[in-house]
Write an enzyme that holds these catalytic residues in place. Structure first.
Site, short mmCIF file in Angstrom:
data_model
loop_
_atom_site.label_atom_id
_atom_site.label_comp_id
_atom_site.label_asym_id
_atom_site.label_seq_id
_atom_site.Cartn_x
_atom_site.Cartn_y
_atom_site.Cartn_z
CG PHE A 111 7.26 -81.04 60.76
CD1 PHE A 111 7.32 -79.97 59.87
CD2 PHE A 111 7.58 -82.31 60.30
CE1 PHE A 111 7.69 -80.19 58.55
CE2 PHE A 111 7.95 -82.52 58.99
CZ PHE A 111 8.01 -81.46 58.12
CD GLN A 133 9.03 -91.91 58.46
OE1 GLN A 133 9.66 -91.10 57.80
NE2 GLN A 133 8.81 -91.78 59.75
CG HIS A 156 5.87 -88.74 53.89
ND1 HIS A 156 4.69 -88.06 53.75
CD2 HIS A 156 6.73 -87.89 54.50
CE1 HIS A 156 4.84 -86.84 54.25
NE2 HIS A 156 6.08 -86.71 54.71
CG LEU A 175 7.64 -85.71 50.45
CD1 LEU A 175 7.03 -86.77 51.35
CD2 LEU A 175 9.05 -85.38 50.89
CD GLU A 188 5.20 -85.18 59.40
OE1 GLU A 188 6.12 -85.73 58.77
OE2 GLU A 188 4.97 -85.39 60.58
NE ARG A 192 7.29 -87.68 58.19
CZ ARG A 192 8.41 -87.22 57.68
NH1 ARG A 192 9.39 -88.06 57.39
NH2 ARG A 192 8.56 -85.94 57.45
CG HIS A 234 9.57 -90.48 53.17
ND1 HIS A 234 9.80 -89.66 52.09
CD2 HIS A 234 9.90 -89.74 54.26
CE1 HIS A 234 10.22 -88.47 52.52
NE2 HIS A 234 10.32 -88.51 53.83
NE ARG A 238 13.54 -89.60 58.42
CZ ARG A 238 12.85 -88.56 57.97
NH1 ARG A 238 12.70 -87.49 58.70
NH2 ARG A 238 12.29 -88.60 56.77
#
Lengths: 119, 513, 231, 140
Positions: B121, B242, B244, B254, B257, B288, B355, B400
């Site tokens: 990730f 944040q 995304h 979405l 990731e 991100r 996001h 995050r």
């Protein structure tokens, strides 16, 4: 909308026998149908002598009896299913089911009379 | 309208039935407390359901891993702004809470030896940033769905009381400033009630819907933040949002990731894998904020794709149909439905999309809401807790780390539940309700009920969203933000709209001091 | 675009009626839900549920031109005009397109929709092979939108007694889980002419499931296991 | 729980308001082909039970009784009205049989995916009509 988990498990602990027997009886009837169809094709049609001859044969009589019993049982489960779906008041549903049972028992008697009664 | 509302009493009231709310309620219900969870949607409709990629925990099932490395990644990801004590607690607890979820029945993907499969990730590294590591436990690309349903199921087992389609209105604070419950509206009947509680937990999620383009569900309107603000309590880090990197262009849906974790790459209009330039080590798996800024840069410099050069491409056809169908089935579904592109054959058009809200209601690691008082910046507000995205324990700092949102819900939902259980609420009496407990809500409902004219809600909301989008984008600076703040307040007519609320807040604030 | 929508407000209307709409859509309005949200800006009394708008939360299930589906993943281009929108069939209507799903969830709860394993859990995960895990595919993905159960004639006639496709799919999800230990209790709980055997393999559930799941196949497997256990 | 307070159950019980409408217009809800085959299975079953069984038993009863009875039975069956009854029953029997075989296949997990299920229901529908037509041709 308020939803709260309910936990009552309300199984009747029966059901699979009826379900299975309906399938088994269906197979019996399908085979018998095939048999009669075969006989008719074999003889190239139906006249009285062929017909009478068939019903003189004990094996065919037994097969016919089996078919009829399968039919009545199959019909019982099927009609009960219909009543369970569409006849909501319990009293009415039980009444319908009683009538159906009586009819089917009478039919069974009639079948025996036809097959082995006074010829 | 009646002078006051009917009252129901509980040991604990939880507002919100997403991952955090239901993890907390589970601890409380299993400990035998009377707990009511109210939610404006049925619990499994909560936004946790949309989480895709995974939940991070250094189980080390794929290769060596350590909670210290996870902690390092989290702190680095946060732009060194996260609360390191809280991050330490979260990363240390991660393995336990994931194993717990597995025991609850969550259908995690597996390795051949029967252990939990873990996928790579963005931002996940071994040995303090040296090389990528596989740390994200996943259920295909439906991790949030599996998590939320598992928690709901476990709550059914624990016989948690849910008040479904109830809208919380206001916190009730008494003369000492303690929170003693909430007012709430049963949406179907329009009946308002007071839920009197020894502990009130806000688990109301984020506010991503204040932006025009968002990966968030329609319900993410920040209701809990409003309740807290109206109660005269501060919020923390609210400028930290944040983006995304991969929202479907135009639709905002979405694209996890995990797509890049499984090997997907980003391309610009020239077909160049541009992340190699911006982040030579982690490339497409950089954190991100880095990827989002790089994408925005590419688009700004004219290397975007499409007729308006306003998106980049996420290519994954080289992974082969097997990987896509087994590990990313929902992504394929979304892409076909919302982008007209089957990722087995063609790339998905993506843009950075709002996001996640890193800021929120300030809390400590027990979920207790804190506010400055008598010179103590972290003075606890008795009776009030917050968990999940609406809370700011500050484990996410300014950005995050992917998979830490689900982890945050579970770690702090559980910790808060445990803390409340340890307080022995069962035996303690309810603190009495103040005489005007329902006043703020009553006045507001009356104002709405009696209004005969006004503006369209959707028009006001649209203006507000556009302002947020324009002033709080991927690149945020002093000028844009300080211009956008007052403009947003003007859009929302904060000056005239909420006179009664404001007056009330002033009164409350005075009392609380 | 033309719409014909089932309307009912319990405070004003003695009974439901249809209202016609004709609105201009934005080129960005792709899905039916986009159109509904636009309709709401014109008529804010129109009520419907919605949340994730990407087909995973299950809020916006409704009857679309006669077929149950999710508004958020129904492309407007696929719809014949006027688009006829009605609430999910067979459940009490609270208002407009919003139905009371209590009955549906009662049935879901009745199958004990949670893993039952009373052995003390190990320190780490309970092991499960990829093959065992794969048996849950096509079962755990249900979003409880109720499209299936409210398309099922058997559920229409006996919503209080028949568990329905969604509940039975969930039942099989736990029966099929290698970690679950309550197989017999689960089968006993379903051995009932109403709870399980109302399913007559009509397959309307499969026809409408927005996630492409197959409750009929799952129900067939439950019947299988039950019969094999008995014989 | 304090005496002055309400329990959740009390709130729930108060909520039973006026009866709500239920939308269930069978003419407006689209029924896919498999559902049509299924409802015809039920209708044909009911028909066979109500009419088919007594006619069958009566037919067998008289037809095996004597050559005269057989001939008489044949002539009765030659009447147009009885031909129609026989044709209806023939369709009912054929459809019930074929749809039943399809259901048996589904029960043993054959063709239980959407596409084959649609196909098999179309086949049942068409085949039973075809066979009924053949019966009709033979009857007339």
């Amino acid at each position: 909308m308020v939803t709260n988990p309910s936990h009552e498990a309300v199984s009747a602990h029966y059901g699979w026998r009826d379900w299975l027997s309906q399938r088994v009886t269906a197979v019996v009837m399908a085979l018998y149908t095939l048999l009669v169809f075969g006989v008719v094709v074999w003889h190239g049609g139906l006249d009285y002598s062929v017909w009478k001859g068939l019903f003189a044969n004990n094996a065919f009589k037994l097969a016919t009896f089996l078919f009829m019993i399968a039919l009545f049982f199959h019909a019982w489960v099927g009609v009960r299913n219909i009543a369970m779906d569409y006849v909501k008041p319990t009293g009415w549903r039980l009444a319908v089911q009683m009538v159906v049972i009586c009819m089917l028992i009478a039919y069974a008697g009639w079948t025996i009379q036809i097959l082995w009664g006074a010829v | 309208m009646a002078k006051s509302f009917p009252v129901m009493h509980f040991d604990a009231v939880i507002v919100g039935a997403g991952g955090a709310g239901m993890r907390a309620s589970l601890q409380l219900a299993e400990a035998g407390l009377s707990v009511a969870v109210l939610s404006k949607v049925f619990p499994t409709r909560s936004h946790t359901v949309a989480a895709q990629g995974g939940i991070g925990a250094s189980l080390g099932n794929m290769s060596e891993d350590s909670w210290l490395w996870h902690m390092y990644d989290t702190i680095k990801g946060s732009d060194w702004l996260g609360d390191q004590d809280a991050i330490e607690y979260m990363c240390k607890t991660a393995a336990d809470v994931v194993y717990e979820l597995e025991h609850f029945g969550m259908p995690f993907d597996r390795n051949d030896d029967g252990t939990l499969y873990q996928r790579p990730f963005g931002g996940h590294s071994a040995n303090f940033g040296q090389k990528p590591v596989q740390r994200a436990c996943a259920v295909a690309d439906r991790t949030g769905h599996a998590l939320l349903h598992t928690l709901y199921q476990r709550n059914v087992r624990a016989r948690t009381q849910f008040l479904v389609e109830w809208m919380a209105l206001d916190l009730i604070r008494d003369a000492d400033g303690d929170v003693v419950g909430v007012t709430a509206l049963e949406m179907e009947t329009g009946e308002a009630m007071i839920l009197h509680a020894k502990a009130t937990i806000l688990a109301t999620g984020g506010a991503g819907r204040i932006f025009a383009a968002s990966t968030n569900a329609f319900i993410n309107t920040g209701d809990g933040l409003g309740m807290v603000a109206r109660a005269g309590l501060p919020l923390e880090d609210m400028e930290m949002w944040q983006f995304h990197p991969t929202g479907v262009a135009g639709a905002g849906i979405l694209i996890t990731e995990a797509v890049r974790g499984e090997g997907g790459i980003l391309l610009n209009a020239n077909g160049e894998r541009f992340m190699e330039r911006y982040a030579p080590n982690l490339k497409d798996l950089a954190s991100r904020d880095v990827v989002s800024r790089s994408m925005d840069q590419e688009i700004k410099e004219g290397r975007g794709c499409g007729p308006h050069k306003d998106y980049v491409l996420l290519k994954l056809d080289h992974l082969g149909p097997d990987v896509i169908i087994k590990r990313l089935p929902s992504i394929r579904e979304i892409s076909i439905k919302f982008a007209n592109a089957d990722p087995i054959k063609e790339p998905i058009p993506v843009v950075p999309t709002i996001h996640y809200m890193m800021g929120g209601i300030p809390t400590n690691v027990h979920g207790q809401v804190v506010a400055p008082k008598d010179g103590d910046p972290n003075s606890v507000v008795p009776g009030l807790f917050a968990v999940g995205e609406c809370a700011c324990v500050s484990v996410h700092g300014a950005n995050r780390l992917g998979t830490n949102s689900l982890l945050d819900l579970i770690v702090f939902g559980r910790a808060t539940g445990n803390f409340i259980v340890s307080e022995n609420l069962k035996a303690a009496p309810h603190k009495p309700l103040p005489g005007d407990a329902a006043e703020a809500s009553r006045a507001r409902l009356a104002r709405i009920d009696n209004a005969t004219s006004g503006e369209s809600v959707s028009a006001v909301a649209d203006t507000l969203r556009k302002t947020l989008q324009a002033h709080c984008g991927v690149f945020r600076n002093q000028g844009l933000l300080s211009e956008g703040g007052p403009r947003a307040a003007r859009d929302a007519h904060l000056d005239q709209r909420s006179q009664q609320d404001v007056q009330h807040r002033a009164r409350r604030g005075a009392r609380a001091r | 675009m033309k719409f014909r929508i089932y309307r009912y407000d319990p405070e004003k209307d003695a009974k439901p009626y249809y209202r016609d709409y004709d609105i201009e859509l934005d080129p960005h309005d792709r899905m039916l839900l986009d159109a509904l949200i636009r309709l709401k800006t014109v008529d804010d009394s129109l009520s419907f549920r919605r949340s994730c708008r990407e087909g995973v939360c299950g809020s916006d299930a409704m009857n679309i031109n006669g077929t149950n589906g999710l508004a958020c993943v129904t492309n407007l281009k696929t719809l014949k005009e006027p688009v006829e929108l009605r609430p999910l069939p067979g459940l009490p209507v609270i208002r407009d397109l919003i139905v009371d799903m209590t009955q549906f969830f009662k049935q879901y709860h009745s199958i004990k929709p949670y893993l039952i394993n009373d052995t003390p859990p190990p320190e780490k995960e309970r092991l499960q092979s990829p093959a065992e895990r794969e048996r849950l595919d096509g079962l755990y993905e249900c979003i409880l939108c109720a499209c299936c159960s409210t398309a099922c004639p058997s559920f229409w006639w006996n919503p209080d007694k028949f568990v329905g496709p969604a509940g039975l799919l969930a039942a099989y999800r736990f029966i099929a889980d290698s970690r679950d230990q309550a197989l017999n209790a689960r089968l006993d709980n379903l051995d009932d002419p109403y709870r399980l055997f109302r399913c007559h393999t009509i397959m309307n559930c499969v026809d409408v499931c927005p996630k492409g799941l197959n409750p009929t196949a799952a129900i067939g497997k439950i019947k299988d296991i039950m019969v094999k256990r008995a014989i | 729980m304090a005496a002055s307070g309400l329990t959740i159950m009390a709130v729930l019980e108060r909520r039973i308001v006026k009866p709500r409408p239920v939308y269930l217009n069978l003419l407006e809800i689209r029924q896919p082909l498999p559902a049509i085959v299924s409802i015809l299975h039920r209708i044909s079953g009911a028909l066979l039970f109500l009419v088919g069984i007594p006619v069958l038993l009566w037919g067998v009863h008289v037809s095996v009784a004597s050559p005269e009875a057989f001939a008489q039975w044949k002539s009765v069956m030659a009447q147009p009205l009885w031909k129609l009854v026989a044709l209806a029953l023939a369709w009912a029997y054929i459809h019930h049989l074929l749809a039943g075989l399809r259901h048996l296949a589904l029960d043993v997990h054959v063709g239980v995916e959407l596409a084959p299920a649609r196909r098999s229901s179309a086949i049942v529908l068409v085949l039973s009509l075809l066979l009924t037509i053949i019966v009709a041709v033979r009857l007339w």
